[in-house]
Scaffold this motif. Structure first.
Motif, PDB file in Angstrom:
ATOM      1  N   ASP A 167     -12.771   5.630  26.130  1.00  0.00           N
ATOM      2  CA  ASP A 167     -14.293   5.640  26.548  1.00  0.00           C
ATOM      3  C   ASP A 167     -15.198   6.134  25.673  1.00  0.00           C
ATOM      4  O   ASP A 167     -16.188   6.448  25.685  1.00  0.00           O
ATOM      5  N   THR A 168     -14.926   5.846  24.173  1.00  0.00           N
ATOM      6  CA  THR A 168     -15.575   6.347  23.170  1.00  0.00           C
ATOM      7  C   THR A 168     -15.805   5.257  22.252  1.00  0.00           C
ATOM      8  O   THR A 168     -15.383   4.148  22.604  1.00  0.00           O
ATOM      9  N   ASN A 169     -16.664   5.252  21.051  1.00  0.00           N
ATOM     10  CA  ASN A 169     -16.577   4.156  20.193  1.00  0.00           C
ATOM     11  C   ASN A 169     -15.696   4.368  19.051  1.00  0.00           C
ATOM     12  O   ASN A 169     -15.858   3.846  17.938  1.00  0.00           O
ATOM     13  N   ILE A 170     -14.710   5.286  19.147  1.00  0.00           N
ATOM     14  CA  ILE A 170     -13.472   5.251  18.298  1.00  0.00           C
ATOM     15  C   ILE A 170     -12.282   4.491  18.669  1.00  0.00           C
ATOM     16  O   ILE A 170     -11.803   4.407  19.364  1.00  0.00           O
ATOM     17  N   THR A 171     -12.022   3.586  17.605  1.00  0.00           N
ATOM     18  CA  THR A 171     -10.790   2.919  17.508  1.00  0.00           C
ATOM     19  C   THR A 171      -9.707   3.335  16.850  1.00  0.00           C
ATOM     20  O   THR A 171      -9.784   3.961  15.753  1.00  0.00           O
ATOM     21  N   VAL A 172      -8.611   3.037  17.185  1.00  0.00           N
ATOM     22  CA  VAL A 172      -7.262   3.603  16.709  1.00  0.00           C
ATOM     23  C   VAL A 172      -6.326   2.293  16.877  1.00  0.00           C
ATOM     24  O   VAL A 172      -6.035   1.489  17.436  1.00  0.00           O
ATOM     25  N   SER A 173      -5.801   2.060  15.540  1.00  0.00           N
ATOM     26  CA  SER A 173      -4.922   0.838  15.059  1.00  0.00           C
ATOM     27  C   SER A 173      -3.715   1.456  14.221  1.00  0.00           C
ATOM     28  O   SER A 173      -3.811   2.477  13.426  1.00  0.00           O
ATOM     29  N   LEU A 174      -2.514   0.524  14.424  1.00  0.00           N
ATOM     30  CA  LEU A 174      -1.413   0.651  13.675  1.00  0.00           C
ATOM     31  C   LEU A 174      -1.144  -0.226  12.746  1.00  0.00           C
ATOM     32  O   LEU A 174      -1.381  -1.467  13.214  1.00  0.00           O
ATOM     33  N   ILE A 175      -0.876   0.055  11.569  1.00  0.00           N
ATOM     34  CA  ILE A 175      -0.428  -0.964  10.489  1.00  0.00           C
ATOM     35  C   ILE A 175       1.126  -0.894  10.469  1.00  0.00           C
ATOM     36  O   ILE A 175       1.404   0.284  10.213  1.00  0.00           O
ATOM     37  N   GLU A 176       1.834  -2.083  10.764  1.00  0.00           N
ATOM     38  CA  GLU A 176       3.225  -1.758  10.718  1.00  0.00           C
ATOM     39  C   GLU A 176       4.059  -2.683   9.653  1.00  0.00           C
ATOM     40  O   GLU A 176       4.378  -3.719   9.856  1.00  0.00           O
ATOM     41  N   PRO A 177       3.929  -2.060   8.370  1.00  0.00           N
ATOM     42  CA  PRO A 177       4.587  -3.023   7.450  1.00  0.00           C
ATOM     43  C   PRO A 177       6.288  -2.951   7.322  1.00  0.00           C
ATOM     44  O   PRO A 177       6.833  -2.100   7.787  1.00  0.00           O
ATOM     45  N   GLY A 178       6.898  -3.900   6.961  1.00  0.00           N
ATOM     46  CA  GLY A 178       8.038  -4.131   6.499  1.00  0.00           C
ATOM     47  C   GLY A 178       8.156  -3.650   5.067  1.00  0.00           C
ATOM     48  O   GLY A 178       7.346  -3.003   4.752  1.00  0.00           O
ATOM     49  N   PRO A 179       8.954  -4.046   4.283  1.00  0.00           N
ATOM     50  CA  PRO A 179       9.446  -3.738   3.210  1.00  0.00           C
ATOM     51  C   PRO A 179       8.110  -4.137   2.022  1.00  0.00           C
ATOM     52  O   PRO A 179       7.734  -5.047   2.287  1.00  0.00           O
ATOM     53  N   ILE A 180       7.721  -3.037   1.431  1.00  0.00           N
ATOM     54  CA  ILE A 180       6.585  -3.151   0.574  1.00  0.00           C
ATOM     55  C   ILE A 180       6.830  -2.591  -0.814  1.00  0.00           C
ATOM     56  O   ILE A 180       7.307  -1.711  -1.165  1.00  0.00           O
ATOM     57  N   VAL A 181       6.268  -3.503  -1.954  1.00  0.00           N
ATOM     58  CA  VAL A 181       6.601  -2.831  -3.289  1.00  0.00           C
ATOM     59  C   VAL A 181       5.816  -1.523  -3.565  1.00  0.00           C
ATOM     60  O   VAL A 181       4.652  -1.355  -3.207  1.00  0.00           O
ATOM     61  N   SER A 182       6.607  -0.413  -3.681  1.00  0.00           N
ATOM     62  CA  SER A 182       5.962   0.852  -3.933  1.00  0.00           C
ATOM     63  C   SER A 182       6.960   1.862  -4.478  1.00  0.00           C
ATOM     64  O   SER A 182       8.017   1.507  -4.990  1.00  0.00           O
ATOM     65  N   GLN A 183       6.489   3.016  -4.639  1.00  0.00           N
ATOM     66  CA  GLN A 183       7.284   4.163  -4.928  1.00  0.00           C
ATOM     67  C   GLN A 183       8.322   4.375  -3.714  1.00  0.00           C
ATOM     68  O   GLN A 183       8.865   5.654  -4.032  1.00  0.00           O
ATOM     69  N   PHE A 184       8.182   4.042  -2.756  1.00  0.00           N
ATOM     70  CA  PHE A 184       8.846   4.484  -1.429  1.00  0.00           C
ATOM     71  C   PHE A 184      10.379   4.971  -1.496  1.00  0.00           C
ATOM     72  O   PHE A 184      10.912   5.717  -1.280  1.00  0.00           O
ATOM     73  N   ARG A 185      10.729   3.684  -2.232  1.00  0.00           N
ATOM     74  CA  ARG A 185      12.398   3.449  -2.283  1.00  0.00           C
ATOM     75  C   ARG A 185      12.701   4.645  -3.362  1.00  0.00           C
ATOM     76  O   ARG A 185      13.736   5.528  -3.262  1.00  0.00           O
ATOM     77  N   ALA A 186      11.973   4.784  -4.386  1.00  0.00           N
ATOM     78  CA  ALA A 186      12.270   6.050  -5.453  1.00  0.00           C
ATOM     79  C   ALA A 186      12.149   7.140  -5.033  1.00  0.00           C
ATOM     80  O   ALA A 186      13.159   8.249  -5.063  1.00  0.00           O
TER      81      ALA A 186
END
Length: 276
Positions: A167-186
């Motif tokens: 009931d507001t003008n605030i939207t909420v979204s999810l971005i759902e990545p699979g494997p992405i090149v980053s420092q995540f694995r390290a």
């Protein structure tokens, strides 16, 4: 023309840093945040607005938001909750403190910041909240129980928040990545070494294979994409007057999102149990 302001957490590397740099170049008023001061200084040297923000520290969260308001003149159009990491390890081997730390970063810190931002967006009459989730918020995989639990929780948290803000003008979204090149694995590699007794576990052989994979400089995970794939979906949210609740990134997310809908739990278990 007033620039669209966006606060991005977790900008030391990977998705957060890439999105911050690219949106800054595109003309957005980007406020990047990092936990470490040396990373803050590095981004400032590149010409970005960058502030120190440790999502696990309540005082740091509110101080960072206050700094953000000073930079933007008291408004914030978009919050991109990107900060997070993955704690590996079988659930039976996972110390409770390690699970708690996973939630402190991936959910509780996000909640502290989001809860502080909502009144500001309500007052200004608009806003967009974007959560960086994961394919592992849709399906579970073994040896990733802590991360899976935090992302499943984030998915439910965000769905409830979206309903409460309808009931507001605030939207909420999810971005759902699979494997992405980053420092995540390290970073996952470090977390396993720090918190899991690999040699004393009945899963030792599987851990050794996982650690060898995590320690490799090059990802062997199929469908891995660069951070530009996440930026593409974030840009769609920024450009849309009414963003969608979910945005998939990488073929892995599309595949598992589809399989979750059509397969029984036992059939899906047989497929995902082959992963390590």
């Amino acid at each position: 023309m007033t620039k669209t302001s966006i606060l991005i957490t977790g900008c030391s590397s990977g998705i957060g840093r890439y999105c911050a740099e690219q949106l800054h170049q595109a003309g957005y008023q980007v406020i990047a945040s990092c936990r470490k001061l040396e990373d803050v200084s590095e981004l400032k040297a590149l010409g970005l607005h960058c502030i120190q923000l440790d999502v696990t520290d309540k005082h740091s969260v509110h101080a960072a938001l206050e700094q953000t308001m000073q930079i933007t003149g008291g408004k914030l159009d978009v919050l991109f909750n990107n900060a997070g990491y993955g704690q590996g390890g079988a659930i039976e081997d996972l110390p409770t403190d390690a699970l708690r730390a996973q939630f402190e970063t991936n959910l509780f810190g996000l909640h502290e910041l989001t809860r502080a931002v909502i009144p500001l967006m309500l007052k200004q009459g608009h806003g967009k909240i974007v959560q960086d989730s994961s394919v592992l918020g849709l399906v579970a995989m073994k040896y990733r129980g802590a991360y899976v639990a935090s992302k499943f929780a984030l998915e439910g948290y965000t769905d409830a928040l979206r309903l409460e803000l309808m009931d507001t003008n605030i939207t909420v979204s999810l971005i759902e990545p699979g494997p992405i090149v980053s420092q995540f694995r390290a970073n996952s590699f470090k977390a396993v070494q720090q918190n899991i007794d690999v040699e004393g576990s009945r899963h030792r052989d599987s851990y050794q294979k996982t650690l060898a994979r995590l320690g490799s400089e090059k990802s062997s995970t199929p469908f891995t994409l660069g951070p530009e794939a996440v930026l593409k979906q974030l840009q769609k949210i920024l450009d849309s007057k009414q963003p969608k609740p979910r945005y998939y990134v990488t073929k892995a997310t599309y595949i598992f999102g589809y399989l979750r809908r059509i397969l029984s739990s036992s059939m899906l278990d047989k497929i995902v149990s082959k992963g390590n």
